[in-house]
Scaffold this motif. Structure first.
Motif, PDB file in Angstrom:
ATOM      1  N   PHE A 355       0.831  -1.226   0.200  1.00  0.00           N
ATOM      2  CA  PHE A 355       0.018   0.052  -0.009  1.00  0.00           C
ATOM      3  C   PHE A 355       1.037   1.324  -0.047  1.00  0.00           C
ATOM      4  CE2 PHE A 355      -2.280   3.220   2.667  1.00  0.00           C
ATOM      5  CZ  PHE A 355      -3.234   3.501   1.497  1.00  0.00           C
ATOM      6  N   ASN A 356       0.611   2.124  -1.034  1.00  0.00           N
ATOM      7  CA  ASN A 356       1.249   3.484  -1.063  1.00  0.00           C
ATOM      8  C   ASN A 356       0.256   4.510  -0.941  1.00  0.00           C
ATOM      9  OD1 ASN A 356       4.500   2.908  -1.722  1.00  0.00           O
ATOM     10  ND2 ASN A 356       3.011   1.401  -2.908  1.00  0.00           N
ATOM     11  N   ALA A 357       0.517   5.826  -0.418  1.00  0.00           N
ATOM     12  CA  ALA A 357      -0.593   6.856  -0.231  1.00  0.00           C
ATOM     13  C   ALA A 357       0.261   7.969   0.575  1.00  0.00           C
ATOM     14  CB  ALA A 357      -1.585   6.531   0.309  1.00  0.00           C
ATOM     15  N   THR A 358      -0.135   9.124   0.379  1.00  0.00           N
ATOM     16  CA  THR A 358       0.268  10.439   0.917  1.00  0.00           C
ATOM     17  C   THR A 358      -0.864  11.208   1.343  1.00  0.00           C
ATOM     18  OG1 THR A 358       2.391  10.231  -0.526  1.00  0.00           O
ATOM     19  CG2 THR A 358       1.860  12.316   0.660  1.00  0.00           C
ATOM     20  N   PHE A 359      -0.998  11.557   2.614  1.00  0.00           N
ATOM     21  CA  PHE A 359      -1.903  12.568   3.103  1.00  0.00           C
ATOM     22  C   PHE A 359      -1.332  13.899   3.614  1.00  0.00           C
ATOM     23  CE2 PHE A 359      -2.983   7.929   3.688  1.00  0.00           C
ATOM     24  CZ  PHE A 359      -4.029   7.899   3.092  1.00  0.00           C
ATOM     25  N   ALA A 360      -1.673  14.864   3.089  1.00  0.00           N
ATOM     26  CA  ALA A 360      -1.530  16.057   3.657  1.00  0.00           C
ATOM     27  C   ALA A 360      -2.368  17.048   4.354  1.00  0.00           C
ATOM     28  CB  ALA A 360      -0.956  16.949   2.234  1.00  0.00           C
ATOM     29  N   LYS A 361      -2.162  18.078   4.635  1.00  0.00           N
ATOM     30  CA  LYS A 361      -3.351  18.951   5.417  1.00  0.00           C
ATOM     31  C   LYS A 361      -4.435  19.238   4.763  1.00  0.00           C
ATOM     32  CE  LYS A 361      -0.572  21.779   8.659  1.00  0.00           C
ATOM     33  NZ  LYS A 361       0.038  23.076   9.166  1.00  0.00           N
ATOM     34  N   GLY A 362      -5.496  19.151   5.206  1.00  0.00           N
ATOM     35  CA  GLY A 362      -6.783  19.369   4.715  1.00  0.00           C
ATOM     36  C   GLY A 362      -7.481  18.104   4.712  1.00  0.00           C
ATOM     37  N   LEU A 363      -8.478  17.782   3.856  1.00  0.00           N
ATOM     38  CA  LEU A 363      -9.484  16.643   3.934  1.00  0.00           C
ATOM     39  C   LEU A 363      -8.888  15.487   3.108  1.00  0.00           C
ATOM     40  CD1 LEU A 363     -12.870  18.291   3.616  1.00  0.00           C
ATOM     41  CD2 LEU A 363     -11.610  17.666   5.712  1.00  0.00           C
ATOM     42  N   ASN A 364      -8.813  14.147   3.448  1.00  0.00           N
ATOM     43  CA  ASN A 364      -8.073  13.303   2.986  1.00  0.00           C
ATOM     44  C   ASN A 364      -9.161  12.156   3.138  1.00  0.00           C
ATOM     45  OD1 ASN A 364      -5.016  13.877   2.316  1.00  0.00           O
ATOM     46  ND2 ASN A 364      -5.720  14.707   4.283  1.00  0.00           N
TER      47      ASN A 364
END
Length: 553
Positions: A355-364
């Motif tokens: 599994f690969n993913a990137t989550f940043a500030k804001g809505l994910n």
């Protein structure tokens, strides 16, 4: 050394040894009372031979004072030793129960979930009590009763060696009986502990599901399951009782032999004049003093064998694998979370594969069918489970390198089940930040529009919500959970299907609150409803064995 021996050694040095001076003092008090008890038959011998037969009236007063003194000193010693032992028993039990509970809290979630709740309850309260009982009562009593045996033994040898050896013949049979039945009882008791743990688990599970049981008409089905397990427990416990009773019965038969031997061999000696009546009377007392603690030793051995499996069960809790704990501080600035080639499995069945993913500030958002591992992703981020392979980072820091408290201080999670404690509304919000003032708690409730329904409750914020919030609606429970997360004010907020069982008004409330927070926090939301996804959000779609990422929707 076998497992039980290691378990007891670990238990003794960790919990009993710090109180060793107190145990020695209690032991000394017991010896004091015991020594005076040894003198009583000698006074009886003097009373018969010197006063009644020898007509020495001048000794009567001394014997009377000595007898009274013996009982007074013994009584005071017994009281002090019994009280102090009971107090020490509670102190050690408190220490062990606290440490056992703490070990479960700090233990790996994967390992603790392999045990049933009822089993854990049984270990924390029942098994710790038995283990402490062995340390504070059974073992000291073993030592005391050994001394109670030695004293009368040497006195009888001094009075008449031949008669002493004759009346001690039953000791061999008593030892043989205790060993045989003790080993049988230990095996039966271990099985009994397993049965009672299963029974606790069944009760906890069924009592928490009474609404489901009633709606589906499962009362009889649930009752039958309980009765089946209760019957199993009673059957194995009856075997324990049968073995214990048989031990007592055979012991009673064997303990009658010394008196018979004393009368058989000592009686003719008194008649022939080779043994004084006072000595015979003293022998009667010393035989009782010798075999009474021997009988107690047999009982203690049976009790020890019954309680001994508790050491292993308690020690298994202390041996639980602990949550990983790094040594680096975490200060979240950018709030960027990356999953890099993460693999994770339950019982050798892979839930996540690369599994690969990137989550940043804001809505994910994480979207996918049931069973695709959405909730698992959030639990891995909180280090509730360790990854099998791959890396998870927050602002470039590997989460396994971060101090556990630092990591969890920066993350709030709202579960699909809000997990509310049996307490007041205020307490359930306040645990988000135990250092927060009442004003901050109320402010957090206002932000999620919970203040209105709380104020209208009978006792306001002090209203008791019942176990797991049973007195609240689904929407009210989730509002309290959201207020708790707001109060914590962590830079990362995780939401696991929190809107699936609440009304449209409550869902809109959640959306409005999250929109106000999105510029300052990294928010990851699990949902199965695409209509809940806000535009211009980061969306991760998960399907079985693969995934895809949309930068916006």
């Amino acid at each position: 050394m076998d497992m039980k021996g290691r378990s007891y050694e670990h238990f003794f040095f960790r919990f009993v040894m710090p109180h060793f001076p107190s145990l020695i003092f209690i032991f000394a008090l017991s010896i004091l009372g015991m020594l005076f008890a040894f003198l009583s038959p000698l006074l009886t011998k003097s009373l018969v031979d010197d006063v009644f037969i020898g007509k020495r009236d001048d000794l009567l007063g001394y014997i009377l004072l000595g007898t009274a003194g013996i009982y007074i000193v013994s009584s005071i010693s017994d009281y002090l030793s019994s009280y102090l032992r009971g107090k020490l028993d509670l102190i050690i039990f408190k220490d062990v129960a606290e440490e056992t509970f703490n070990a479960i809290l700090l233990g790996s979630l994967r390992k603790t979930q392999e045990m049933k709740i009822g089993d854990l309850l049984s270990r924390i309260m029942g098994n710790t009590r038995s283990a402490v009982y062995i340390s504070t009562y059974i073992v000291p009593e073993f030592a005391m009763n050994a001394l109670r045996i030695i004293g009368p033994f040497f006195i009888m040898l001094f009075l008449n060696p031949q008669l002493a050896l004759i009346v001690l013949i039953p000791v061999f049979f008593i030892s043989l009986s205790s060993s045989f039945f003790g080993n049988r009882l230990e095996r039966k008791q271990k099985a009994s502990l397993v049965r009672i743990a299963s029974l606790y688990s069944l009760l906890k599970e069924n009592l928490s599901m009474i609404p489901l049981i009633k709606v589906f008409g499962l009362e009889m089905w649930s009752r039958n399951k309980f009765c089946d397990q209760l019957n199993d427990y009673c059957d194995i416990s009856l075997d324990c009782t049968k073995n214990s009773s048989l031990t007592t019965s055979i012991g009673t038969l064997i303990y009658g032999m010394p008196i018979i031997l004393l009368i058989l061999f000592g009686g003719p000696m008194v008649i022939q004049g080779s043994l004084s009546l006072g000595t015979f009377t003293a022998f009667m007392s010393y035989v009782a003093l010798f075999f009474s603690p021997l009988s107690q030793l047999s009982y203690l051995w049976t009790s020890y064998k019954s309680s001994a499996p508790s050491f292993d069960r308690v020690n298994e809790i202390f041996q639980l694998e602990q949550d990983s704990n790094g040594n680096k501080r975490l200060i979240v600035n950018d709030g960027i979370i990356r999953f890099d080639n993460v693999w994770f499995s339950y019982d050798n069945r892979y839930i996540l594969k690369g599994f690969n993913a990137t989550f940043a500030k804001g809505l994910n958002y994480i979207v996918g069918d049931n069973g695709t591992g959405k909730s698992t992703i959030l639990k891995l981020l909180c280090t509730l489970y360790p990854v099998d392979k791959g890396h998870i980072t927050i602002d470039g820091l590997e989460i396994t390198d971060i101090k556990r408290n630092d990591l969890r201080k920066n993350i709030s999670m709202i579960f699909s089940d809000p997990y509310l404690f049996d307490g007041s509304i205020y307490e359930n919000i306040h645990i988000g930040d135990l250092a927060a003032s009442r004003e901050k708690v109320i402010h957090a409730a206002r932000l999620v529009c919970a203040h209105e329904f709380i104020s209208s409750s009978p006792k306001g914020y002090e209203t008791n919500i019942g176990e797991n919030g049973l007195k609240l609606s689904s929407g009210e429970k989730q509002k309290i959970a959201l207020a708790r997360a707001i109060l914590k004010n962590s830079p990362i907020i995780l939401l696991d299907e929190v809107t699936k069982s609440i009304d449209a008004e409550s869902r809109k409330l959640f959306d409005d609150v999250l929109m106000r927070l999105k510029n300052d926090k990294t928010i990851i939301i699990i949902t199965h409803d695409l209509n809940n996804i806000r535009s211009n959000s980061n969306v991760v779609h998960i399907e079985f064995d693969h995934f895809k990422i949309d930068s916006s929707i």
